[in-house]
Write an enzyme that holds these catalytic residues in place. Structure first.
Site, PDB file in Angstrom:
ATOM      1  N   HIS A   1      -9.656   1.222   5.178  1.00  0.00           N
ATOM      2  CA  HIS A   1      -8.345   1.434   5.807  1.00  0.00           C
ATOM      3  C   HIS A   1      -8.509   2.440   6.945  1.00  0.00           C
ATOM      4  O   HIS A   1      -9.285   3.391   6.835  1.00  0.00           O
ATOM      5  CB  HIS A   1      -7.346   1.951   4.761  1.00  0.00           C
ATOM      6  CG  HIS A   1      -5.946   1.977   5.303  1.00  0.00           C
ATOM      7  ND1 HIS A   1      -5.503   2.982   6.123  1.00  0.00           N
ATOM      8  CD2 HIS A   1      -4.915   1.104   5.166  1.00  0.00           C
ATOM      9  CE1 HIS A   1      -4.247   2.718   6.475  1.00  0.00           C
ATOM     10  NE2 HIS A   1      -3.871   1.593   5.906  1.00  0.00           N
TER      11      HIS A   1
ATOM     12  N   ASN B   1       0.861  -1.184   0.000  1.00  0.00           N
ATOM     13  CA  ASN B   1       0.000   0.000   0.000  1.00  0.00           C
ATOM     14  C   ASN B   1       0.899   1.236   0.000  1.00  0.00           C
ATOM     15  O   ASN B   1       1.467   1.583   1.033  1.00  0.00           O
ATOM     16  CB  ASN B   1      -0.902  -0.043   1.254  1.00  0.00           C
ATOM     17  CG  ASN B   1      -1.705   1.231   1.439  1.00  0.00           C
ATOM     18  OD1 ASN B   1      -1.821   2.053   0.525  1.00  0.00           O
ATOM     19  ND2 ASN B   1      -2.258   1.410   2.631  1.00  0.00           N
TER      20      ASN B   1
ATOM     21  N   GLU C   1      -6.860   4.864   7.883  1.00  0.00           N
ATOM     22  CA  GLU C   1      -6.650   6.283   7.532  1.00  0.00           C
ATOM     23  C   GLU C   1      -7.896   6.871   6.881  1.00  0.00           C
ATOM     24  O   GLU C   1      -8.180   8.064   7.036  1.00  0.00           O
ATOM     25  CB  GLU C   1      -5.401   6.417   6.640  1.00  0.00           C
ATOM     26  CG  GLU C   1      -4.126   6.232   7.467  1.00  0.00           C
ATOM     27  CD  GLU C   1      -2.939   5.672   6.718  1.00  0.00           C
ATOM     28  OE1 GLU C   1      -2.935   5.666   5.480  1.00  0.00           O
ATOM     29  OE2 GLU C   1      -1.999   5.198   7.398  1.00  0.00           O
TER      30      GLU C   1
ATOM     31  N   GLY D   1       2.335   2.610  10.717  1.00  0.00           N
ATOM     32  CA  GLY D   1       3.263   3.723  10.516  1.00  0.00           C
ATOM     33  C   GLY D   1       3.988   4.148  11.786  1.00  0.00           C
ATOM     34  O   GLY D   1       4.603   5.211  11.833  1.00  0.00           O
TER      35      GLY D   1
ATOM     36  N   SER E   1       3.280  -1.773  10.335  1.00  0.00           N
ATOM     37  CA  SER E   1       4.740  -1.776  10.483  1.00  0.00           C
ATOM     38  C   SER E   1       5.389  -3.124  10.151  1.00  0.00           C
ATOM     39  O   SER E   1       6.343  -3.545  10.805  1.00  0.00           O
ATOM     40  CB  SER E   1       5.140  -1.320  11.889  1.00  0.00           C
ATOM     41  OG  SER E   1       4.711   0.017  12.098  1.00  0.00           O
TER      42      SER E   1
ATOM     43  N   GLU F   1      -5.473  -4.733  10.939  1.00  0.00           N
ATOM     44  CA  GLU F   1      -4.470  -3.678  11.053  1.00  0.00           C
ATOM     45  C   GLU F   1      -4.703  -2.891  12.343  1.00  0.00           C
ATOM     46  O   GLU F   1      -5.505  -1.950  12.358  1.00  0.00           O
ATOM     47  CB  GLU F   1      -4.578  -2.726   9.871  1.00  0.00           C
ATOM     48  CG  GLU F   1      -4.277  -3.368   8.543  1.00  0.00           C
ATOM     49  CD  GLU F   1      -3.684  -2.350   7.571  1.00  0.00           C
ATOM     50  OE1 GLU F   1      -2.558  -2.578   7.105  1.00  0.00           O
ATOM     51  OE2 GLU F   1      -4.326  -1.324   7.316  1.00  0.00           O
TER      52      GLU F   1
ATOM     53  N   LYS G   1       0.103   4.254  -0.289  1.00  0.00           N
ATOM     54  CA  LYS G   1      -0.560   5.452   0.253  1.00  0.00           C
ATOM     55  C   LYS G   1      -0.322   6.627  -0.699  1.00  0.00           C
ATOM     56  O   LYS G   1      -0.278   6.427  -1.907  1.00  0.00           O
ATOM     57  CB  LYS G   1      -0.074   5.730   1.678  1.00  0.00           C
ATOM     58  CG  LYS G   1      -0.179   4.480   2.556  1.00  0.00           C
ATOM     59  CD  LYS G   1       0.022   4.729   4.012  1.00  0.00           C
ATOM     60  CE  LYS G   1      -0.120   3.412   4.758  1.00  0.00           C
ATOM     61  NZ  LYS G   1      -0.095   3.550   6.207  1.00  0.00           N
TER      62      LYS G   1
HETATM   63  P1  PGA Z   1       2.715   0.574   7.624  1.00  0.00           P
HETATM   64  O1  PGA Z   1       1.249   0.725   7.011  1.00  0.00           O
HETATM   65  O2  PGA Z   1       3.281  -0.718   7.104  1.00  0.00           O
HETATM   66  O3  PGA Z   1       3.467   1.775   7.156  1.00  0.00           O
HETATM   67  O4  PGA Z   1       2.540   0.534   9.122  1.00  0.00           O
HETATM   68  C1  PGA Z   1       0.394  -0.383   6.877  1.00  0.00           C
HETATM   69  C2  PGA Z   1      -0.917   0.059   6.297  1.00  0.00           C
HETATM   70  O5  PGA Z   1      -1.379   1.153   6.629  1.00  0.00           O
HETATM   71  O6  PGA Z   1      -1.524  -0.668   5.480  1.00  0.00           O
END
Ligand code: PGA
Length: 254
Positions: A95, A9, A97, A173, A212, A167, A11
């Site tokens: 997601h 992903n 976010e 992140g 992460s 998640e 983003k």
């Molecule tokens: P990250 O993001 O690996 O940077 O923690 C995972 C995600 O949001 O799908």
């Protein structure tokens, strides 16, 4: 046997140059690890380029969200059908976010999921608890709420037509991952929710872990019985890291 899926992903990162180099790396990784399904989720304007650069290879391409509407006066929205027409095969739905920063409610997410299925996309439904929710012992209640909103809309067969991703919001992140035990527990809980409705769908449903995931922690997470792949954010922007995560998802190593 559930085929492991490793999704990158991106983003809101990358441009055409990065897209070209990550597609190249993904093609090589998918070529060396045919047992693993490799999926790229670029920003929407790079979708066509990624589709072109991975045509006739095992690499799959998808989008990061889709509209809850099929068409109409919805400025700025992109429908699931348009994404499918552009070559997407998968789409992320819900997601954290989107939930946190763009106000996506359980209701809207359920409708996006339904639209994705309707358009022939494979939705990846993301669920996960915040830190406060975990600390107050509400992880399972949150997962159950997020999952049942979609179950109510599309039924267990609709869930069977997609992929789930656990998640934990506190791990996204942040560099802080769930421990393999925490991940396994949440994944087993999610699978049990589906099994209560349909055992064979539960058995074949892929549940990805995200939060992460890096080259140095992927193997231990992917070894968990109910972890069927990874949804990778930050580390998917590095060809070397992403390639190592794909390698760690090889069933023989898991
Ligand atoms: P990250 O993001 O690996 O940077 O923690 C995972 C995600 O949001 O799908």
């Amino acid at each position: 046997m559930r085929r492991p899926l490793v999704a990158g992903n991106w983003k809101l990162h990358g441009d055409r140059a990065l897209c070209a180099s990550l597609c190249l790396a993904a093609r090589a990784a998918a070529g060396s690890h045919p047992a693993v399904e490799v999926l790229l989720l670029p920003p929407v304007t790079l979708l066509g380029l990624a589709v072109e650069l991975t045509a006739h290879t095992a690499v799959r391409v998808g989008a990061q969200t889709c509209s809850a509407h099929a068409q109409g006066a919805y400025t700025g929205e992109v429908s699931a059908a348009l994404l499918r027409e552009a070559g997407a095969e998968y789409v992320l739905v819900g997601h954290s976010e989107r939930r946190q920063y763009f106000g996506a409610s359980d209701e809207v997410i359920a409708e996006q999921y339904r639209r994705a299925l309707e358009a022939g996309l494979i939705p990846i439904l993301c669920v996960g608890e915040g830190l406060d929710e975990r600390e107050h012992g509400r992880t399972e209640a949150v997962l159950e709420r997020q999952l049942s909103a979609v179950l109510e809309r599309v039924g267990v067969n609709g869930i069977g037509g997609g992929v789930l991703a656990y998640e934990p919001v506190w791990a996204i992140g942040t560099g802080r991952t769930a421990s393999p035990q925490q991940a396994q527990q949440a994944h087993a809980f999610l699978r049990s929710q589906i099994a209560a409705r349909d055992a064979s769908i539960a058995d074949s449903l892929r549940i990805l872990y995200g939060g992460s995931v890096k080259a140095n922690n992927a193997a231990e997470l992917l070894q968990c019985t109910d972890v069927d792949g990874a949804l990778v954010g930050g580390a998917s922007l590095s060809a070397a890291e992403f390639t190592q995560i794909v390698a760690a998802a090889e069933p023989s190593l898991a």
